[in-house]
Design an enzyme around this catalytic site. Structure first.
Site, mmCIF file in Angstrom:
data_model
loop_
_atom_site.group_PDB
_atom_site.id
_atom_site.type_symbol
_atom_site.label_atom_id
_atom_site.label_comp_id
_atom_site.label_asym_id
_atom_site.label_seq_id
_atom_site.Cartn_x
_atom_site.Cartn_y
_atom_site.Cartn_z
ATOM 1 N N ARG A 1 11.455 2.167 11.217
ATOM 2 C CA ARG A 1 11.901 0.922 12.141
ATOM 3 C C ARG A 1 12.913 0.571 12.368
ATOM 4 O O ARG A 1 13.192 -0.089 13.044
ATOM 5 C CB ARG A 1 10.561 -0.429 11.185
ATOM 6 N N HIS B 1 8.810 -12.625 -1.720
ATOM 7 C CA HIS B 1 9.050 -12.769 -0.597
ATOM 8 C C HIS B 1 9.863 -12.949 0.543
ATOM 9 O O HIS B 1 8.927 -14.210 0.110
ATOM 10 C CB HIS B 1 8.711 -10.864 -0.804
ATOM 11 N N ASP C 1 5.838 2.405 2.665
ATOM 12 C CA ASP C 1 6.575 1.489 2.866
ATOM 13 C C ASP C 1 8.560 2.534 2.917
ATOM 14 O O ASP C 1 8.900 1.532 4.110
ATOM 15 C CB ASP C 1 6.933 0.601 2.195
ATOM 16 N N SER D 1 3.742 -4.722 5.216
ATOM 17 C CA SER D 1 5.082 -3.617 4.503
ATOM 18 C C SER D 1 5.553 -4.809 3.415
ATOM 19 O O SER D 1 5.210 -4.368 2.357
ATOM 20 C CB SER D 1 6.611 -3.867 5.983
ATOM 21 N N LYS E 1 3.995 -3.875 -1.078
ATOM 22 C CA LYS E 1 4.681 -4.032 -1.922
ATOM 23 C C LYS E 1 4.688 -4.753 -2.822
ATOM 24 O O LYS E 1 4.356 -4.575 -4.307
ATOM 25 C CB LYS E 1 6.068 -4.355 -0.909
#
Ligand code: URA
Length: 436
Positions: free
Chosen positions: A168, A82, A161, A183, A187
């Site tokens: 956001r 990520h 999320d 966040s 995930k």
């Protein structure tokens, strides 16, 4: 528990919330009992005042438990990658099939564009037919059979999320270490991976402007992983200039395909290989040099391109775009921006390019805005290249002249040209976690 208003006020005044209070706030928001305006106020208070580690763990846990976790079976080690977010960051599109080629399975929950940064889901959805709204069962079946799936948060998987991320994006509350960490990690923790590899971007186009902030973030995310019993490591990569030569969804997919074909660009190949090498080090104990060499060899073998093709098809996408990029959408209008003078390009400011791409329609300005998948910015020349005065450096793509104009205005001063060439810098700054 006190009501949402009292919790917002306490955070605004610098106080801390208990785990139970954070859990109730998140559950209330997901259920629709806490409205957007109160959640926005809380997010702003948290962005300005910060969250301590216990609050960050509680927020991550609350988001994780807002949905169900995925249950996956795989003979191969499951690795999740990520990025914290960058400009032109299509590294997942290259690293994911590369990791599969290297013997891992990659079950990945991704995000959409956030602030001035792009999101893997928006990029993928520029491929005609491709679906990212996979059910838990579909996701598990695709990973089990083909080793790779990338899907969105949903009503089933980390719905908190999905909702908070969109809020956001349009309330100026993206740039917060604990909000980004919770966040991302919520995930990642929803997927039973053996290892989480984070690409922590640092520089003007990232959410962390300095190496110190990026290191602080990486340490926080690694500690969060540990708090939930999950091995986590990070590669810090430079984000002063956009990654590669394209910014915008379909443009980036086309470039990722070129990279999988072995046609560069060099910096994108370097980042994708480094992230994959970090997984080889952490899971198999390879040395960094061995791991980088193995990743580079695998990338050059052509197998990741075949894996990519297959993966696109299994998620419903038109895999013919791999051989025929004309099948990818392209905005109707374009405009070229020239070099302000002759010399060597020393700067193409990533943040300005990211904002400009958003203004072309490649990103959202309001919650729920539709994306123009064909819009964006092409870098016709890169940092270090020699340019003549007036030579085109950037090409903007958008649906209307107004959008082109807005993007052009944002790019005022974003390009710098010097007499001498800048020294070449590796995109990889440092590694953290794993064996380092
Ligand atoms: N990526 C995410 O998934 N969340 C953030 O907040 C930032 C980047």
């Amino acid at each position: 528990m006190q009501g949402a208003l009292q919790l917002i006020e306490r955070k605004r005044d610098g106080g801390a919330l208990t785990s139970e209070e954070i859990a109730a706030l998140v559950a209330g928001y997901v259920a629709g009992d806490v409205p957007d305006y109160q959640m926005s106020a809380f997010l702003m208070a948290a962005t300005i005042r910060g969250l301590d580690f216990a609050e960050t763990v509680a927020l991550t846990d609350a988001m994780l438990h807002s949905g169900r976790r995925l249950d996956l079976q795989s003979m191969r080690p499951l690795v999740d990658k990520h990025s914290t977010g960058g400009v032109g960051d299509k590294a997942s599109l290259v690293a994911a099939p590369l990791l599969v080629t290297l013997g891992f399975s990659v079950p990945k929950l991704s995000g959409r564009g956030l602030g001035h940064t792009g999101g893997t889901l928006d990029k993928l959805e520029s491929i005609p037919g491709l679906r990212t709204d996979l059910s838990r069962q579909e996701f598990a079946a695709i990973v089990g059979r083909y080793g790779l799936a990338i899907a969105a948060q949903s009503d089933e998987i980390v719905p908190a999320d999905r909702l908070l991320y969109a809020l956001r994006d349009v309330t100026g509350t993206v740039e917060s270490l604990p909000l980004i960490a919770s966040s991302i990690m919520s995930k990642k923790l929803a997927v039973p991976s053996r290892l989480i590899v984070l690409d922590v971007k640092v520089g003007d186009g990232a959410f962390f402007g300095t190496q110190q902030q990026a290191e602080e973030f990486a340490a926080m995310a690694i500690a969060l992983g540990k708090a939930f019993g999950r091995a986590t490591c990070a590669v810090l990569t430079r984000m002063d200039a956009p990654l590669g030569r394209t910014v915008g969804n379909a443009l980036e997919v086309e470039e990722a395909i070129r990279c999988l074909r072995g046609e560069g660009p060099e910096d994108l190949a370097e980042v994708a290989a480094a992230l994959s090498a970090q997984a080889l080090c952490a899971v198999h104990g390879a040395t960094w040099e061995e791991a980088v060499a193995a990743a580079q060899t695998a990338l050059a073998s052509g197998e990741p391109l075949e894996r990519f093709r297959f993966w696109i098809k299994t998620q419903g996408g038109d895999a013919r775009c791999v051989d025929d990029p004309a099948l990818l959408v392209r905005a109707a209008r374009s405009r070229e921006l020239p070099a302000p003078r002759g010399g060597y390009l020393s700067r193409i400011a990533a943040r300005a390019v990211g904002d400009a791409a958003r203004l072309t329609g490649a990103g959202r300005l309001r919650k729920g805005d539709a994306i123009d998948h064909g819009a964006g910015v092409e870098l016709l020349r890169g940092v270090g290249d020699e340019v003549a005065q007036g030579e085109p450096v950037l090409r903007l793509w958008a649906a209307s002249a107004e959008r082109l104009q807005a993007a052009q205005e944002r790019l005022e001063g974003a390009i710098a040209v010097e007499e001498l060439p800048p020294s070449r810098q590796s995109r990889v700054v440092r590694r953290m976690g794993g064996d380092e």
